[in-house]
Design a protein around this motif. Structure first.
Motif, short mmCIF file in Angstrom:
data_model
loop_
_atom_site.label_atom_id
_atom_site.label_comp_id
_atom_site.label_asym_id
_atom_site.label_seq_id
_atom_site.Cartn_x
_atom_site.Cartn_y
_atom_site.Cartn_z
N ASP A 173 0.84 -1.20 0.00
CA ASP A 173 0.00 0.00 0.00
C ASP A 173 0.87 1.25 0.00
O ASP A 173 0.71 2.13 -0.84
N SER A 174 1.79 1.33 0.94
CA SER A 174 2.74 2.44 1.00
C SER A 174 4.15 1.90 0.82
O SER A 174 4.40 0.71 0.97
N VAL A 175 5.09 2.80 0.49
CA VAL A 175 6.46 2.37 0.25
C VAL A 175 7.41 3.47 0.72
O VAL A 175 7.13 4.66 0.57
N SER A 176 8.51 3.02 1.32
CA SER A 176 9.62 3.92 1.64
C SER A 176 10.88 3.33 1.03
O SER A 176 11.04 2.11 0.97
N VAL A 177 11.77 4.19 0.56
CA VAL A 177 13.02 3.75 -0.06
C VAL A 177 14.18 4.30 0.77
O VAL A 177 14.21 5.49 1.09
N MET A 178 15.12 3.40 1.10
CA MET A 178 16.29 3.79 1.88
C MET A 178 17.53 3.85 1.00
O MET A 178 17.66 3.10 0.02
N ASP A 179 18.45 4.72 1.39
CA ASP A 179 19.76 4.78 0.75
C ASP A 179 20.74 5.36 1.76
O ASP A 179 20.44 6.39 2.40
N ASP A 180 21.85 4.69 1.95
CA ASP A 180 22.91 5.16 2.85
C ASP A 180 22.38 5.51 4.24
O ASP A 180 22.74 6.56 4.81
N GLY A 181 21.53 4.66 4.79
CA GLY A 181 21.09 4.83 6.16
C GLY A 181 20.02 5.87 6.39
O GLY A 181 19.75 6.25 7.53
N ARG A 182 19.37 6.31 5.31
CA ARG A 182 18.29 7.30 5.43
C ARG A 182 17.12 6.91 4.53
O ARG A 182 17.31 6.22 3.52
N VAL A 183 15.95 7.38 4.85
CA VAL A 183 14.80 7.24 3.96
C VAL A 183 14.83 8.41 3.00
O VAL A 183 14.79 9.58 3.41
N VAL A 184 14.89 8.10 1.70
CA VAL A 184 15.02 9.15 0.68
C VAL A 184 13.74 9.34 -0.12
O VAL A 184 13.66 10.27 -0.93
N HIS A 185 12.76 8.46 0.11
CA HIS A 185 11.48 8.61 -0.58
C HIS A 185 10.41 7.89 0.22
O HIS A 185 10.64 6.83 0.79
N ALA A 186 9.23 8.49 0.27
CA ALA A 186 8.07 7.84 0.92
C ALA A 186 6.82 8.25 0.16
O ALA A 186 6.66 9.41 -0.25
N GLY A 187 5.93 7.28 -0.06
CA GLY A 187 4.70 7.58 -0.78
C GLY A 187 3.88 6.32 -0.96
O GLY A 187 4.02 5.34 -0.23
N LEU A 188 3.02 6.35 -1.97
CA LEU A 188 2.18 5.20 -2.28
C LEU A 188 2.91 4.24 -3.21
O LEU A 188 3.61 4.67 -4.13
#
Length: 241
Positions: free
Chosen positions: A203-218
């Motif tokens: 339903d929702s998605v978050s994307v991580m890179d280098d120890g941080r969340v760089v994107h969040a959305g549907l």
């Protein structure tokens, strides 16, 4: 997006000399299935283990169901209503499948109706009910690990790459199980590389890179935006099939 059941605010995690999580901000909506994506080494597993208290946040706040759980012990976090299925498919190898599930039933004897419900997705569990879990295949051990986590109702289920190395038929069983769980009061946070799996369920998605969340959305939005996939992950998500 619904009211969050879990929020990480500026979470840092150090493992020895390594600074793995570097200010993670993550919101998991209540209900449904949230997906955590990212390249290998981005910090996804560390995020799950930090939520569960297996590794302690060195800075930041973790809020679950309106309660600050940042400094709680892992048993207290589990009692609060969070279950964790690690990538390692952790089971008690010398115990039978039945005994593995029995130990996971913290609040009393196994609920026969719920066991039947779980075995409806994973018929092999009944077939190997009295077999030592260590004798099972990797896919069967994954079934036991997930069954242990959901043998009692949980508010939040953390699952780390459940389809890794599994046969397609078992993956289909997992999809059915997660679909049914989505219709209950259980929220799921899933780390996964099989995009067909998460594209159907997420339903929702978050994307991580280098120890941080760089994107969040549907999930729908990311799944239909090839340019965003390329920017965030370096390749189209369809190549994760």
């Amino acid at each position: 997006m619904t009211e969050p059941i879990l929020t990480l605010s500026g979470v840092h995690t150090h493992i020895g000399q390594y600074h793995i999580l570097q200010g993670v901000d993550l919101v998991v909506p209540r209900g449904g299935l949230a997906v955590l994506l990212g390249r290998n080494g981005a910090g996804k597993t560390t995020t799950l283990r930090t939520i569960m208290g297996l590794w302690k946040a060195s800075r930041g706040t973790i809020t679950f169901d309106g309660r600050d759980i940042t400094r709680l012990s892992t048993p207290d976090i589990a009692r609060a209503g969070i279950a964790y299925v690690p990538e390692s498919m952790a089971v008690f190898s010398e115990l039978t499948v039945r005994e593995n599930l029995y130990l996971a039933a913290r609040n009393g004897p196994l609920d026969a109706a719920r066991v039947d419900w779980i075995c409806g997705f994973f018929p092999a569990l009944k077939k190997f009910w009295n077999y030592p879990a260590g004798n099972l295949s990797g896919g069967q051990k994954q079934m036991v690990a997930i069954a242990r986590a959901i043998v009692e109702p949980k508010k939040l289920l953390l699952v780390d790459e459940p389809t890794k190395g599994l046969a397609p038929a078992i993956v289909q069983s997992l999809m059915a199980a997660f679909r049914d769980l989505k219709d209950t009061s259980t929220t799921i946070l899933l780390v996964e590389q099989n995009f067909n799996f998460v594209r159907t369920l997420g339903d929702s998605v978050s994307v991580m890179d280098d120890g941080r969340v760089v994107h969040a959305g549907l999930m729908h939005d990311l799944a239909h935006d090839d340019a965003l996939q390329q920017r965030l992950l370096g390749l189209s998500l369809d190549s994760h099939q």
